[in-house]
Every structure is written in C-alpha cells, then in structure tokens.
Design a protein around this motif. Structure first.
Motif, mmCIF file in Angstrom:
data_model
loop_
_atom_site.group_PDB
_atom_site.id
_atom_site.type_symbol
_atom_site.label_atom_id
_atom_site.label_comp_id
_atom_site.label_asym_id
_atom_site.label_seq_id
_atom_site.Cartn_x
_atom_site.Cartn_y
_atom_site.Cartn_z
ATOM 1 N N ALA A 79 -43.597 -17.114 -31.202
ATOM 2 C CA ALA A 79 -44.208 -17.526 -32.469
ATOM 3 C C ALA A 79 -45.362 -18.499 -32.239
ATOM 4 O O ALA A 79 -46.263 -18.619 -33.060
ATOM 5 C CB ALA A 79 -43.153 -18.175 -33.365
ATOM 6 N N THR A 80 -45.358 -19.203 -31.093
ATOM 7 C CA THR A 80 -46.409 -20.184 -30.829
ATOM 8 C C THR A 80 -47.514 -19.584 -29.963
ATOM 9 O O THR A 80 -48.689 -19.793 -30.210
ATOM 10 C CB THR A 80 -45.795 -21.420 -30.128
ATOM 11 N N THR A 81 -47.135 -18.818 -28.942
ATOM 12 C CA THR A 81 -48.135 -18.346 -27.977
ATOM 13 C C THR A 81 -48.449 -16.864 -28.127
ATOM 14 O O THR A 81 -49.411 -16.382 -27.543
ATOM 15 C CB THR A 81 -47.617 -18.569 -26.536
ATOM 16 N N GLY A 82 -47.610 -16.125 -28.863
ATOM 17 C CA GLY A 82 -47.823 -14.675 -29.005
ATOM 18 C C GLY A 82 -47.432 -13.895 -27.760
ATOM 19 O O GLY A 82 -47.633 -12.684 -27.695
ATOM 20 N N ARG A 83 -46.870 -14.583 -26.737
ATOM 21 C CA ARG A 83 -46.494 -13.875 -25.512
ATOM 22 C C ARG A 83 -45.308 -12.949 -25.779
ATOM 23 O O ARG A 83 -44.401 -13.314 -26.545
ATOM 24 C CB ARG A 83 -46.057 -14.873 -24.426
ATOM 25 N N PRO A 84 -45.251 -11.751 -25.140
ATOM 26 C CA PRO A 84 -44.065 -10.908 -25.304
ATOM 27 C C PRO A 84 -42.860 -11.604 -24.680
ATOM 28 O O PRO A 84 -42.987 -12.222 -23.622
ATOM 29 C CB PRO A 84 -44.406 -9.625 -24.539
ATOM 30 N N ARG A 85 -41.721 -11.547 -25.355
ATOM 31 C CA ARG A 85 -40.514 -12.184 -24.803
ATOM 32 C C ARG A 85 -39.787 -11.225 -23.871
ATOM 33 O O ARG A 85 -39.783 -10.014 -24.110
ATOM 34 C CB ARG A 85 -39.575 -12.595 -25.932
ATOM 35 N N ARG A 86 -39.185 -11.771 -22.845
ATOM 36 C CA ARG A 86 -38.306 -10.986 -21.966
ATOM 37 C C ARG A 86 -36.988 -10.779 -22.729
ATOM 38 O O ARG A 86 -36.534 -11.694 -23.410
ATOM 39 C CB ARG A 86 -38.074 -11.768 -20.672
ATOM 40 N N CYS A 87 -36.388 -9.612 -22.611
ATOM 41 C CA CYS A 87 -35.210 -9.297 -23.428
ATOM 42 C C CYS A 87 -34.044 -8.787 -22.594
ATOM 43 O O CYS A 87 -34.246 -8.217 -21.511
ATOM 44 C CB CYS A 87 -35.565 -8.215 -24.452
ATOM 45 N N GLY A 88 -32.836 -8.967 -23.093
ATOM 46 C CA GLY A 88 -31.626 -8.458 -22.428
ATOM 47 C C GLY A 88 -30.426 -8.634 -23.335
ATOM 48 O O GLY A 88 -30.554 -9.057 -24.493
ATOM 49 N N TRP A 89 -29.247 -8.338 -22.817
ATOM 50 C CA TRP A 89 -28.023 -8.374 -23.624
ATOM 51 C C TRP A 89 -27.457 -9.790 -23.698
ATOM 52 O O TRP A 89 -27.861 -10.672 -22.939
ATOM 53 C CB TRP A 89 -27.000 -7.390 -23.052
ATOM 54 N N LEU A 90 -26.487 -9.953 -24.580
ATOM 55 C CA LEU A 90 -25.875 -11.276 -24.776
ATOM 56 C C LEU A 90 -25.160 -11.719 -23.494
ATOM 57 O O LEU A 90 -24.430 -10.950 -22.882
ATOM 58 C CB LEU A 90 -24.863 -11.210 -25.933
ATOM 59 N N ASP A 91 -25.362 -12.977 -23.142
ATOM 60 C CA ASP A 91 -24.776 -13.537 -21.923
ATOM 61 C C ASP A 91 -23.704 -14.559 -22.326
ATOM 62 O O ASP A 91 -24.023 -15.691 -22.719
ATOM 63 C CB ASP A 91 -25.899 -14.209 -21.110
ATOM 64 N N LEU A 92 -22.444 -14.140 -22.232
ATOM 65 C CA LEU A 92 -21.354 -15.025 -22.664
ATOM 66 C C LEU A 92 -21.136 -16.190 -21.696
ATOM 67 O O LEU A 92 -20.596 -17.223 -22.087
ATOM 68 C CB LEU A 92 -20.064 -14.222 -22.833
ATOM 69 N N VAL A 93 -21.564 -16.024 -20.448
ATOM 70 C CA VAL A 93 -21.433 -17.140 -19.494
ATOM 71 C C VAL A 93 -22.290 -18.306 -19.987
ATOM 72 O O VAL A 93 -21.823 -19.454 -20.099
ATOM 73 C CB VAL A 93 -21.880 -16.726 -18.066
ATOM 74 N N LEU A 94 -23.542 -17.993 -20.320
ATOM 75 C CA LEU A 94 -24.458 -19.046 -20.759
ATOM 76 C C LEU A 94 -24.050 -19.597 -22.125
ATOM 77 O O LEU A 94 -24.223 -20.779 -22.394
ATOM 78 C CB LEU A 94 -25.896 -18.516 -20.783
ATOM 79 N N LEU A 95 -23.478 -18.731 -22.954
ATOM 80 C CA LEU A 95 -23.049 -19.196 -24.277
ATOM 81 C C LEU A 95 -21.850 -20.152 -24.155
ATOM 82 O O LEU A 95 -21.777 -21.167 -24.847
ATOM 83 C CB LEU A 95 -22.704 -17.990 -25.156
ATOM 84 N N ARG A 96 -20.922 -19.838 -23.259
ATOM 85 C CA ARG A 96 -19.785 -20.754 -23.034
ATOM 86 C C ARG A 96 -20.294 -22.090 -22.482
ATOM 87 O O ARG A 96 -19.833 -23.153 -22.875
ATOM 88 C CB ARG A 96 -18.803 -20.159 -22.020
ATOM 89 N N TYR A 97 -21.245 -21.989 -21.543
ATOM 90 C CA TYR A 97 -21.811 -23.210 -20.967
ATOM 91 C C TYR A 97 -22.474 -24.058 -22.057
ATOM 92 O O TYR A 97 -22.225 -25.273 -22.157
ATOM 93 C CB TYR A 97 -22.829 -22.823 -19.884
ATOM 94 N N ALA A 98 -23.266 -23.391 -22.898
ATOM 95 C CA ALA A 98 -23.955 -24.126 -23.985
ATOM 96 C C ALA A 98 -22.936 -24.737 -24.935
ATOM 97 O O ALA A 98 -23.122 -25.847 -25.442
ATOM 98 C CB ALA A 98 -24.896 -23.188 -24.737
ATOM 99 N N ALA A 99 -21.830 -24.025 -25.170
ATOM 100 C CA ALA A 99 -20.798 -24.531 -26.083
ATOM 101 C C ALA A 99 -20.139 -25.779 -25.504
ATOM 102 O O ALA A 99 -19.884 -26.760 -26.213
ATOM 103 C CB ALA A 99 -19.749 -23.443 -26.336
ATOM 104 N N ARG A 100 -19.872 -25.758 -24.215
ATOM 105 C CA ARG A 100 -19.234 -26.921 -23.573
ATOM 106 C C ARG A 100 -20.198 -28.106 -23.548
ATOM 107 O O ARG A 100 -19.812 -29.250 -23.777
ATOM 108 C CB ARG A 100 -18.818 -26.574 -22.153
ATOM 109 N N LEU A 101 -21.458 -27.801 -23.263
ATOM 110 C CA LEU A 101 -22.465 -28.862 -23.128
ATOM 111 C C LEU A 101 -22.751 -29.547 -24.467
ATOM 112 O O LEU A 101 -22.937 -30.760 -24.525
ATOM 113 C CB LEU A 101 -23.750 -28.221 -22.584
ATOM 114 N N ASN A 102 -22.760 -28.756 -25.530
ATOM 115 C CA ASN A 102 -23.136 -29.290 -26.846
ATOM 116 C C ASN A 102 -21.954 -29.650 -27.723
ATOM 117 O O ASN A 102 -22.116 -30.294 -28.748
ATOM 118 C CB ASN A 102 -23.972 -28.251 -27.608
ATOM 119 N N GLY A 103 -20.735 -29.169 -27.363
ATOM 120 C CA GLY A 103 -19.576 -29.377 -28.227
ATOM 121 C C GLY A 103 -19.716 -28.644 -29.550
ATOM 122 O O GLY A 103 -19.424 -29.209 -30.611
#
Ligand code: IMP
Length: 478
Positions: free
Chosen positions: A328-352
């Motif tokens: 939205a800021t640079t107009g660059r195409p974003r890299r895309c892929g499937w949902l990563d539950l490892v990173l989501l669990r990590y983010a959940a632990r880190l942020n509570g």
C-alpha cells in the motif's frame, strides 16, 4: 452461545467492569472500560487498518504506537479507499480522537499532505492529535535510508533489506543516539537549527542533503501550521482510563518485523509487538485488557528476508492476483504463500494474544484444499513448532511441513450478504473448521473474520465452546 472466560483476570475485571465479548451474531455482550491492543501477527499487511477501523467504532481514542510513513493502513469506506500512513484510523470517525503516538517517527511535510488530502475529501471526522514526544523524520533520513540500502547491496549480495525507503531506520537510530528532533521542538526554531547543526555533522558522508537553513525554515513553517495539533498525549490517555473510556492501540508493521524478535536484520527499526504498543503510547501493561493479533488466512511478505511458506510458483501467483497483493505504501508486489502456524504460534506467545482476527478468507474461497504449515523440519532432523530461530539463516533452511484442509465455497455477493445479515452463523462450515483449527493449533480463539475489503465485511465470532488456552501458557511439543 457459551461465553469465553479468560483464564486470567483482566485489568477491567479488577475495575469491576467487563470487556467486549461479542455473541455469534456479532453483537456485543457487554460494555465497559477497555484498553485493547491490535498488532500484526505476520510480516505486515494483514489488514490491521480494517480491523482497527472496525474496532474503532466503540473507541474514544485510537493511538498509532510505532513506525511512521512506512505503514499504509487501507480502509475501504463507501466514499472510497483511504490509505493512512501516519495518522491513526480513529481520525475517520466522528467523536474519536486519533493520536499519532510518542513511539512514532513522523515526517511532518508528508503528514500535512495526508491531513490535507483527507480534509479535501471530507473524511477528516475525528480529532487529530500528534504527540509532542514523537520524533521528527527528516528528508535527510529518507536520503540516508536509500543510501544505506544501496551501500549494503554493494558490499554483499543479498544484504539489501528492501526497506520502504521512507527513512525509518535512520530516524530511529538518531532517536537512540540522542540526535533526534521531536515534534514538540518544532515550536522552537532556534532549538531545531541547533539540532540540525549537530545532526548534519554526523551525516557528512551523505550526498545531496538539503541545505540546513532551507530545511530549518521548512520545519518552522510546517511546525507552526501543525502546532495546534501537537500535545502531550500520555496524561490525556491516563485521564481517559480514569474516566472509563475505551482506548485502542493501533500497531503498525508486525511481530516478525520487530527489531529484536523478528527476522533480524530483515526487520523494521521499531517494536511492532504488544509490548512496543505500550512503550509507544505510555500506557502501563496493567491497564491492558485484550491483545488482538491480526493474521491473513494465508501469508505475505514485502521486502527481503526469510519466508518459509513462500510459494514462488502458481499458487503464490494466484494468491497475489486474487488477493491484490501489492504494497500500500510502495506498490511493490508482495511475496505470497500459505498460512504458517509456526510463526503464528510464535507471534501469539510473544504478544500474549487474547484473540485473533483472521482476514481475507474470501481470497481462499473456491479452492478445493487449503494447505497450512504445521511445523518445520530442520536439516539436523529436529522439529520446530512455535519458535523463531534467532538466526535468519536457520529459517532459510527450515522445511515447512503442510496439512491440507478442505476449502470453502467462493465468497459471492449472496454469501457476503448472508453473513452481513445473519452474522458468523452464515459462514461456511468448512471455513469454521479452518478457523477452529487455527484456534486449536495456537491456543488463541479467533474472534473476528474479514471476508472482503469493505468496511462492513468483518464479522465477530462467539468464542469456541472448548476451554481456550493462552498461547504463552500452552506447552507445545514437537
Ligand atoms: P522499513 O520499515 O522501511 O525500514 O523496512 C524494513 C522492512 O520492513 C522491509 O522489508 C519493509 O518492506 C518492511 N515493512 C516496513 N513497513 C511495512 C509495512 O507497513 N508492511 C509490510 N512491510 C513493511
């Protein structure tokens, strides 16, 4: 619908008030004081703007807590699309105070242009407040950012960070180095001149800097125009808490771009976590009731850095096209892929996280199967389920392992209309199972679902009937 009971006492319990738990139709069950934090759970661009705007409907204050012009929070209003860079989304709502908070780095000339644009379009409806403690991001920092990234690329292949070139790293570095100018200083031109004198002495290696006197003059002018908006914001928020008013902290960027806990050095220079939202607003941790993590139903990343579930083939292209995945800021195409539950669990632990908002489920509508990454297989044979290796190179070597879940029907207008009218009970059952799986895997209930870009296309869910666990208290074993 059974009501989710939080396993911990919240600050509002202590004050004898309740928080906002929605029932299955999307209606709120209770009201009362609430400090809610909204943060990104992935690599940015999770549609935090849309979720914050949705939650801002019953907030009195919305505070942007970090970052600066690198952010682009898109909000699709009936009058057209707005992309907010440095303003809090509360400025779009009558009766709401939108604060650009102390943790931000603000580019005053761009900020003024953003304000003027909103005003011209008749969309500036809330009150705008700029923290006097927020740092000033200068054109000098923008030049330095571009210079640094080019220098990195020239010294080592793959070293470029692919920053937004908006000056974020140098502005935060000068803040830490005590060379910074703050928004409150703009009212004192002599002080700004003196600060520029010192600052320029640290930047003699940079080409084409604007003349010091010209910059000082420009800052004095813009500072005098912005002066009525620049205030001390912490007492304002503490008093609001005392009066029982609702506050929403709007994080920019995301957990995995955190300067300490993200994929360093491929990160931004602030703390886009729940802890960072507190430092960036001056609100103490004991006042926070809810931490809402925002995740897309799949993954994207813009800029350089490891991205285990990136799909560089047809599937990635499909997600980019259907999801309209461009920065939205640079107009660059974003890299895309499937949902990563490892990173989501990590983010959940880190942020509570106390709950999740899952956005863009409509983009996956119509697919027969939807893969989700459940864990990583590492080259030494070990399994990673909920931690982010601190070395970005280890993440590059992680082999994502997938489960394939049944897909759900395409989100045609008829389905969207039904969800709008009937609430979450109209969501397809296979999608509900996908969301339940996210809750099972992360220990965090999914509370909001975004099923289209429009402001109205967010639905609140009741919490699942099983006992929800706090991610940070849940032992995950490989
Ligand atoms: P910077 O924040 O401009 O220094 O950029 C550092 C990294 O963070 C780059 O990979 C950017 O693409 C990424 N980044 C910064 N802001 C955002 C954002 O708002 N959304 C997504 N990525 C971002």
């Amino acid at each position: 619908m059974p009501r989710y009971t939080s396993p911990r006492r919240t600050a509002s319990d202590a004050r004898g008030t309740s928080s906002f738990y929605p029932d299955d139709s999307g209606r709120w069950e209770g009201t009362g004081t609430s400090v809610r934090v909204v943060v990104g759970a992935q690599f940015g661009d999770e549609a935090k703007g849309k979720i914050t705007d949705f939650l801002a409907a019953d907030a009195r204050y919305v505070v942007r807590t970090g970052g600066g012009p690198n952010a682009g929070h898109s909000i699709h209003l009936p009058e057209g699309t707005v992309v907010l860079h440095q303003l809090a989304c509360g400025v779009l709502r009558h009766g709401v105070v939108g604060i650009s908070g102390p943790g931000m780095v603000l580019q005053p000339m761009k900020l003024e242009a953003e304000l003027q644009d909103l005003e011209k379009r008749g969309l500036l409806r809330g009150q705008v407040v700029l923290s006097d403690r927020a740092h000033v991001l200068l054109p000098v920092h923008e030049i330095e950012d571009a210079w640094q990234d080019e220098m990195r690329a020239g010294k080592a292949p793959g070293a470029s960070l692919g920053t937004t070139k908006s000056g974020i790293g140098p502005a935060y570095a000068d803040r830490s180095g005590r060379f910074g100018i703050r928004m409150g200083d703009l009212a004192r031109p002599a002080r700004v001149k003196e600060a520029l004198e010192i600052l320029y002495a640290t930047k003699t290696h940079l080409p084409n800097l604007p003349a010091k006197d010209d910059l000082a003059g420009e800052l004095a002018e813009v500072g005098s125009r912005l002066a009525p908006l620049i205030q001390s914001t912490e007492p304002m928020l503490w008093d609001a808490i005392g009066r029982g008013e609702n506050i929403l902290l709007e994080g920019a960027q995301s957990a995995l771009l955190d300067v300490d806990f993200g994929t360093y050095p491929f990160v931004t220079s602030s703390h886009p976590t729940s802890a960072g939202a507190l430092v960036g607003s001056g609100i103490p941790p004991t006042e926070v009731d809810e931490v809402i993590g925002v995740s897309k139903a799949y993954s994207t990343r813009v800029g350089a850095g490891p991205f285990p579930t990136e799909d560089t083939g047809e599937s990635g292209e499909y997600l980019r096209r259907v999801g309209g995945e461009r920065g939205a800021t640079t107009g660059r195409p974003r890299r895309c892929g499937w949902l990563d539950l490892v990173l989501l669990r990590y983010a959940a632990r880190l942020n509570g996280f106390t709950s999740l908002a899952v956005t863009k489920v409509d983009v996956l509508g119509g697919l027969e199967e939807v893969p989700v990454c459940t864990h990583y297989q590492m080259p030494d044979g070990s399994t990673v389920r909920d931690v982010l290796p601190s070395d970005a190179d280890d993440l590059l070597r992680a082999q994502p392992m997938y489960d394939r879940l049944p897909g759900w029907p395409a989100f045609h207008q008829r389905l969207k209309d039904r969800v709008r009218a009937e609430g979450a009970s109209a969501l397809p059952s296979t999608l509900r199972r996908y969301l339940d799986r996210i809750t099972e895997e992360t220990g965090v209930p999914v509370q909001y679902v975004g099923y289209g870009a429009d402001r109205s296309e967010t639905v609140a869910l009741g919490f699942p009937s099983g006992p929800a666990r706090r991610a940070s208290l849940t032992p995950w074993t490989g």
